[in-house]
Write a protein that holds these residues in place. Sequence first.
Motif, PDB file in Angstrom:
ATOM      1  N   ASN A 100       5.224  -5.425   1.532  1.00 34.63           N
ATOM      2  CA  ASN A 100       5.114  -5.052   0.120  1.00 34.63           C
ATOM      3  C   ASN A 100       4.713  -3.573   0.022  1.00 34.63           C
ATOM      4  O   ASN A 100       3.701  -3.201  -0.571  1.00 34.63           O
ATOM      5  CB  ASN A 100       4.095  -5.942  -0.598  1.00 34.63           C
ATOM      6  N   THR A 101       5.529  -2.745   0.667  1.00 36.34           N
ATOM      7  CA  THR A 101       5.330  -1.308   0.685  1.00 36.34           C
ATOM      8  C   THR A 101       6.314  -0.676  -0.297  1.00 36.34           C
ATOM      9  O   THR A 101       7.100  -1.371  -0.941  1.00 36.34           O
ATOM     10  CB  THR A 101       5.590  -0.763   2.093  1.00 36.34           C
ATOM     11  N   ALA A 102       6.285   0.653  -0.397  1.00 36.40           N
ATOM     12  CA  ALA A 102       7.233   1.328  -1.287  1.00 36.40           C
ATOM     13  C   ALA A 102       8.669   0.977  -0.899  1.00 36.40           C
ATOM     14  O   ALA A 102       9.516   0.697  -1.761  1.00 36.40           O
ATOM     15  CB  ALA A 102       7.014   2.837  -1.224  1.00 36.40           C
ATOM     16  N   THR A 103       8.939   0.950   0.405  1.00 32.88           N
ATOM     17  CA  THR A 103      10.275   0.589   0.875  1.00 32.88           C
ATOM     18  C   THR A 103      10.581  -0.883   0.621  1.00 32.88           C
ATOM     19  O   THR A 103      11.650  -1.242   0.115  1.00 32.88           O
ATOM     20  CB  THR A 103      10.403   0.886   2.376  1.00 32.88           C
ATOM     21  N   GLY A 104       9.640  -1.744   0.970  1.00 32.42           N
ATOM     22  CA  GLY A 104       9.862  -3.179   0.823  1.00 32.42           C
ATOM     23  C   GLY A 104      10.050  -3.626  -0.611  1.00 32.42           C
ATOM     24  O   GLY A 104      10.876  -4.493  -0.906  1.00 32.42           O
ATOM     25  N   VAL A 159      -4.342  12.174 -10.822  1.00 32.98           N
ATOM     26  CA  VAL A 159      -2.967  12.540 -10.464  1.00 32.98           C
ATOM     27  C   VAL A 159      -2.256  13.186 -11.648  1.00 32.98           C
ATOM     28  O   VAL A 159      -1.578  14.207 -11.521  1.00 32.98           O
ATOM     29  CB  VAL A 159      -2.187  11.305  -9.964  1.00 32.98           C
ATOM     30  N   ASP A 160      -2.417  12.586 -12.840  1.00 29.89           N
ATOM     31  CA  ASP A 160      -1.779  13.139 -14.038  1.00 29.89           C
ATOM     32  C   ASP A 160      -2.290  14.547 -14.346  1.00 29.89           C
ATOM     33  O   ASP A 160      -1.558  15.372 -14.908  1.00 29.89           O
ATOM     34  CB  ASP A 160      -2.028  12.234 -15.245  1.00 29.89           C
ATOM     35  N   ALA A 161      -3.538  14.805 -13.976  1.00 31.80           N
ATOM     36  CA  ALA A 161      -4.097  16.139 -14.204  1.00 31.80           C
ATOM     37  C   ALA A 161      -3.603  17.161 -13.181  1.00 31.80           C
ATOM     38  O   ALA A 161      -3.879  18.357 -13.322  1.00 31.80           O
ATOM     39  CB  ALA A 161      -5.624  16.070 -14.173  1.00 31.80           C
ATOM     40  N   GLY A 162      -2.878  16.677 -12.170  1.00 34.14           N
ATOM     41  CA  GLY A 162      -2.347  17.581 -11.153  1.00 34.14           C
ATOM     42  C   GLY A 162      -3.320  17.903 -10.045  1.00 34.14           C
ATOM     43  O   GLY A 162      -3.074  18.807  -9.236  1.00 34.14           O
ATOM     44  N   TRP A 163      -4.413  17.140  -9.976  1.00 29.91           N
ATOM     45  CA  TRP A 163      -5.418  17.418  -8.945  1.00 29.91           C
ATOM     46  C   TRP A 163      -5.023  16.875  -7.581  1.00 29.91           C
ATOM     47  O   TRP A 163      -5.426  17.419  -6.560  1.00 29.91           O
ATOM     48  CB  TRP A 163      -6.773  16.814  -9.343  1.00 29.91           C
ATOM     49  N   ARG A 164      -4.266  15.778  -7.564  1.00 33.34           N
ATOM     50  CA  ARG A 164      -3.845  15.155  -6.306  1.00 33.34           C
ATOM     51  C   ARG A 164      -2.376  14.758  -6.423  1.00 33.34           C
ATOM     52  O   ARG A 164      -1.877  14.510  -7.533  1.00 33.34           O
ATOM     53  CB  ARG A 164      -4.678  13.917  -5.978  1.00 33.34           C
ATOM     54  N   PRO A 165      -1.661  14.647  -5.288  1.00 30.90           N
ATOM     55  CA  PRO A 165      -0.253  14.240  -5.328  1.00 30.90           C
ATOM     56  C   PRO A 165      -0.103  12.759  -5.664  1.00 30.90           C
ATOM     57  O   PRO A 165      -1.016  11.955  -5.435  1.00 30.90           O
ATOM     58  CB  PRO A 165       0.242  14.534  -3.906  1.00 30.90           C
ATOM     59  N   HIS A 166       1.075  12.407  -6.196  1.00 28.01           N
ATOM     60  CA  HIS A 166       1.302  11.032  -6.636  1.00 28.01           C
ATOM     61  C   HIS A 166       1.203  10.028  -5.489  1.00 28.01           C
ATOM     62  O   HIS A 166       0.819   8.868  -5.707  1.00 28.01           O
ATOM     63  CB  HIS A 166       2.678  10.911  -7.312  1.00 28.01           C
ATOM     64  N   GLN A 167       1.547  10.446  -4.266  1.00 25.22           N
ATOM     65  CA  GLN A 167       1.511   9.491  -3.149  1.00 25.22           C
ATOM     66  C   GLN A 167       0.092   9.022  -2.834  1.00 25.22           C
ATOM     67  O   GLN A 167      -0.096   8.083  -2.074  1.00 25.22           O
ATOM     68  CB  GLN A 167       2.159  10.070  -1.888  1.00 25.22           C
ATOM     69  N   GLU A 168      -0.913   9.649  -3.436  1.00 25.47           N
ATOM     70  CA  GLU A 168      -2.296   9.214  -3.227  1.00 25.47           C
ATOM     71  C   GLU A 168      -2.803   8.336  -4.369  1.00 25.47           C
ATOM     72  O   GLU A 168      -3.939   7.872  -4.338  1.00 25.47           O
ATOM     73  CB  GLU A 168      -3.214  10.427  -3.078  1.00 25.47           C
ATOM     74  N   GLN A 169      -1.960   8.083  -5.365  1.00 23.57           N
ATOM     75  CA  GLN A 169      -2.412   7.320  -6.530  1.00 23.57           C
ATOM     76  C   GLN A 169      -2.569   5.844  -6.206  1.00 23.57           C
ATOM     77  O   GLN A 169      -1.670   5.210  -5.659  1.00 23.57           O
ATOM     78  CB  GLN A 169      -1.435   7.486  -7.692  1.00 23.57           C
ATOM     79  N   VAL A 170      -3.722   5.311  -6.550  1.00 21.06           N
ATOM     80  CA  VAL A 170      -4.019   3.888  -6.372  1.00 21.06           C
ATOM     81  C   VAL A 170      -4.032   3.244  -7.745  1.00 21.06           C
ATOM     82  O   VAL A 170      -4.673   3.744  -8.675  1.00 21.06           O
ATOM     83  CB  VAL A 170      -5.387   3.691  -5.688  1.00 21.06           C
ATOM     84  N   GLY A 171      -3.314   2.140  -7.887  1.00 19.87           N
ATOM     85  CA  GLY A 171      -3.332   1.455  -9.166  1.00 19.87           C
ATOM     86  C   GLY A 171      -2.016   0.790  -9.494  1.00 19.87           C
ATOM     87  O   GLY A 171      -1.095   0.746  -8.670  1.00 19.87           O
ATOM     88  N   GLN A 172      -1.925   0.300 -10.704  1.00 20.81           N
ATOM     89  CA  GLN A 172      -0.761  -0.466 -11.128  1.00 20.81           C
ATOM     90  C   GLN A 172       0.516   0.359 -11.066  1.00 20.81           C
ATOM     91  O   GLN A 172       1.590  -0.168 -10.770  1.00 20.81           O
ATOM     92  CB  GLN A 172      -0.989  -0.992 -12.543  1.00 20.81           C
ATOM     93  N   THR A 173       0.426   1.649 -11.360  1.00 18.54           N
ATOM     94  CA  THR A 173       1.594   2.533 -11.292  1.00 18.54           C
ATOM     95  C   THR A 173       1.577   3.395 -10.042  1.00 18.54           C
ATOM     96  O   THR A 173       2.347   4.347  -9.934  1.00 18.54           O
ATOM     97  CB  THR A 173       1.666   3.432 -12.543  1.00 18.54           C
ATOM     98  N   GLY A 174       0.704   3.050  -9.110  1.00 19.33           N
ATOM     99  CA  GLY A 174       0.643   3.757  -7.832  1.00 19.33           C
ATOM    100  C   GLY A 174       0.757   2.779  -6.680  1.00 19.33           C
ATOM    101  O   GLY A 174       1.646   1.934  -6.675  1.00 19.33           O
ATOM    102  N   LYS A 175      -0.161   2.868  -5.741  1.00 16.49           N
ATOM    103  CA  LYS A 175      -0.115   2.003  -4.570  1.00 16.49           C
ATOM    104  C   LYS A 175      -1.194   0.926  -4.651  1.00 16.49           C
ATOM    105  O   LYS A 175      -2.279   1.144  -5.193  1.00 16.49           O
ATOM    106  CB  LYS A 175      -0.301   2.831  -3.294  1.00 16.49           C
ATOM    107  N   THR A 176      -0.863  -0.237  -4.104  1.00 17.45           N
ATOM    108  CA  THR A 176      -1.824  -1.332  -3.992  1.00 17.45           C
ATOM    109  C   THR A 176      -2.415  -1.302  -2.591  1.00 17.45           C
ATOM    110  O   THR A 176      -1.682  -1.291  -1.606  1.00 17.45           O
ATOM    111  CB  THR A 176      -1.140  -2.682  -4.241  1.00 17.45           C
ATOM    112  N   VAL A 177      -3.732  -1.279  -2.504  1.00 13.61           N
ATOM    113  CA  VAL A 177      -4.399  -1.138  -1.209  1.00 13.61           C
ATOM    114  C   VAL A 177      -5.396  -2.279  -1.004  1.00 13.61           C
ATOM    115  O   VAL A 177      -5.909  -2.851  -1.966  1.00 13.61           O
ATOM    116  CB  VAL A 177      -5.124   0.224  -1.103  1.00 13.61           C
TER     117      VAL A 177
END
Length: 325
Positions: free
Chosen positions: A92-96, A235-253
Amino acid sequence: MAKVWVVPEVQDQKLKKISLEMITLARRLGDVEAVLIGEGVSPVAAELGNYGVGKVIVADHADLKTYTAATYGRVLSDLIRRDQPEIVLIGNTATGRDLAPRVAQRVDAGQISDVIDYRDNLFIRPIYAGKAFQQVTAVAYPLIVTVRPNVFKAAEPIGGGAAPIVETATVSLTGDDLRVIVRDVVRQVTGRPELTEAEIIVSGGRGMKGADGFLILEALANVLGAAVGASRAAVDAGWRPHQEQVGQTGKTVSPTLYIAAGISGAIQHLAGMSGSKVIVAINKDSEANIFKAADYGIVGDLFEVIPLLTEEFQRALAWNSEQAG
């Protein structure tokens, strides 16, 4: 027993951790086989035998060098139609998450997404942003199952395991499959673990006050060997890249330890990290929602707390190193 396929993820001719975690689940489901897709992946086939995989189907082709849903979907769908496995496990990754529904549609299969457990012949998956759990069983096959990373223990090598049967699959791609061609993949090299596979994650939110605020989180992450994450607000503020976003619209960890600094605890963020084994929240607002999900909470200024934590971890790790030496 059911024929269970695992679709390993390979990077730089090495099995990613999620691949071994899927093998752990596959062993509980039936006879384990694997389908390797990519370019230059053939050498990995023998390694899979060390983990109890009885057969490996290798689709090794130049047109599969980089992932696209069309090419990987075509290859995997054709093989499923040919061999009729009952269950196919995909990370259940970005690719999967991109690949699984395409394959399920092509082979007219059911799909269960984001599985975190299996017991009593039922697949368990979180719903409603992790507030409830759904128990799902199959009424028809084949079944495509995506497995959440960092939930199942990675499979250990089986001593004296027999070499797997290795079959080289014929890859037949059409012009439609090759309409999208990935010319290059640019990877950001940080020296830290990949976010979805990290055992420890240090995340920051709006409370970091800017991109420079994340420097103290990076220092802590360097000491702990952790990945750095961020909330959507950061992430929306531009402080970090999107690939580091955790959450419903980012990554599940699902790390062993998740440190949330300056994160309020919006439901969208909790959906991506509520599966963490231990959650530590740091926030100056004692009423912040993040404390409801946390196992440990520190009410205070994160710009004072984080450096202190970094120093204490450094001392503890140095002491442990001295004792081990």
